[in-house]
Design an enzyme around this catalytic site. Sequence first.
Site, PDB file in Angstrom:
ATOM      1  N   PHE A   1       0.838  -1.201   0.000  1.00  0.00           N
ATOM      2  CA  PHE A   1       0.000   0.000   0.000  1.00  0.00           C
ATOM      3  C   PHE A   1       0.868   1.245   0.000  1.00  0.00           C
ATOM      4  CE2 PHE A   1      -2.320   3.302   2.543  1.00  0.00           C
ATOM      5  CZ  PHE A   1      -3.308   3.570   1.610  1.00  0.00           C
ATOM      6  N   GLY A   2       0.613   2.126  -0.979  1.00  0.00           N
ATOM      7  CA  GLY A   2       1.333   3.388  -1.065  1.00  0.00           C
ATOM      8  C   GLY A   2       0.412   4.559  -0.813  1.00  0.00           C
ATOM      9  N   TYR A   3       0.835   5.491   0.035  1.00  0.00           N
ATOM     10  CA  TYR A   3       0.018   6.658   0.368  1.00  0.00           C
ATOM     11  C   TYR A   3       0.771   7.961   0.130  1.00  0.00           C
ATOM     12  CZ  TYR A   3       2.802   6.223   4.625  1.00  0.00           C
ATOM     13  OH  TYR A   3       3.848   6.108   5.508  1.00  0.00           O
ATOM     14  N   GLY A   4       2.032   7.855  -0.326  1.00  0.00           N
ATOM     15  CA  GLY A   4       2.832   9.034  -0.647  1.00  0.00           C
ATOM     16  C   GLY A   4       3.290   8.955  -2.086  1.00  0.00           C
ATOM     17  N   SER A   5       4.591   8.968  -2.311  1.00  0.00           N
ATOM     18  CA  SER A   5       5.106   8.960  -3.681  1.00  0.00           C
ATOM     19  C   SER A   5       4.802   7.656  -4.404  1.00  0.00           C
ATOM     20  CB  SER A   5       6.623   9.204  -3.676  1.00  0.00           C
ATOM     21  OG  SER A   5       7.298   8.199  -2.943  1.00  0.00           O
TER      22      SER A   5
ATOM     23  N   GLU B   1      12.807   3.319   1.280  1.00  0.00           N
ATOM     24  CA  GLU B   1      12.181   3.893   2.470  1.00  0.00           C
ATOM     25  C   GLU B   1      13.085   3.803   3.693  1.00  0.00           C
ATOM     26  OE1 GLU B   1       9.481   5.395   1.849  1.00  0.00           O
ATOM     27  OE2 GLU B   1       9.004   4.522  -0.096  1.00  0.00           O
TER      28      GLU B   1
END
Length: 318
Positions: A79-83, A160
């Site tokens: 799950f990605g919520y930024g870049s 990250e």
Amino acid sequence: MEATPPTPSQMLAYLEEFRRTGAASDQLPNDIYRNFFAEILAKKTLTSAASNSLLESFDAVASNQEVPPSPTDEDVWIFGYGSLVWKADFPYIDRRRGFVWGFKRRFYQHSIDHRGIPERPGRVVTLLPGDPSQDRVYGVAYRIAASQKGAVLDHLDYREKNGYERCSLHFHEYPKTSSADGEPIQVIMYVATQANDSYAGDVWQVPCIARQIFSSAGPSGPNREYLFNLATAMEKLFPGAVDDHLGELVASVRRFIDEDEPHLLEGALLQEISVALQEGEPSHQDQAERLQKLLERSQQPGGREWLLHGQLMRKNEA
């Protein structure tokens, strides 16, 4: 038509002509700025760069591989919520829009390796615990084939590395698909906890964060690009969804760009031009070389933010 950068010989010729005419020396920095720097640096910088082609094809193109591996029970979801929403630089076999419950997205993490550097950190997002029944964070889940998950997770662990740790939780699709049975998807995501060295601490006020974003850049580009890309992606992928923190930051950074950036850049360049004219050997050749290096640095990636940061620091110290 874009301005053509001057050559070192043009800079030298200008200095010699200025001295020959007997003009007042205190006018030289202003004249150099007006003739060599102003037009080149007056161009507007990026305010929104999320790829429209990527966003428009989101539902039509589920994988970024020509021949994706077949799904298996051993696959994992990220799950990605930024870049990661707009920059998935790893192979995936499916992607879906959705959200996770019980979190708030905040620009509370310093970035010293992507959107900033150690001496001038930028700001990127992490998640904070919120109300499990009210708060949700929208983003994109990517399905990683079992045969590729080792390499992808190693890549993301490195990407990250500046304070983010893996955790697992449930992801809910948006909008809900009729083919799904309503069950959430187990996903892996990366969260920067308050215990990591790059956590921004209690400097949380939107104007402070906005100024930091406005004047920061790193190896991955300007910090403002990250902010505007995320806002564009949220607007296109999740129409009607509200993220007050993100919206306030976008509005504040745009105000900095429209209202403060022109005079801050001018003040910064006049300061740097004056220093270039005064330090070292007084010969016109040496001055021309220093001015040329200043012009080149100003136009390099991160050069604008370097000037803005320096001028903001001088104003704070004054």
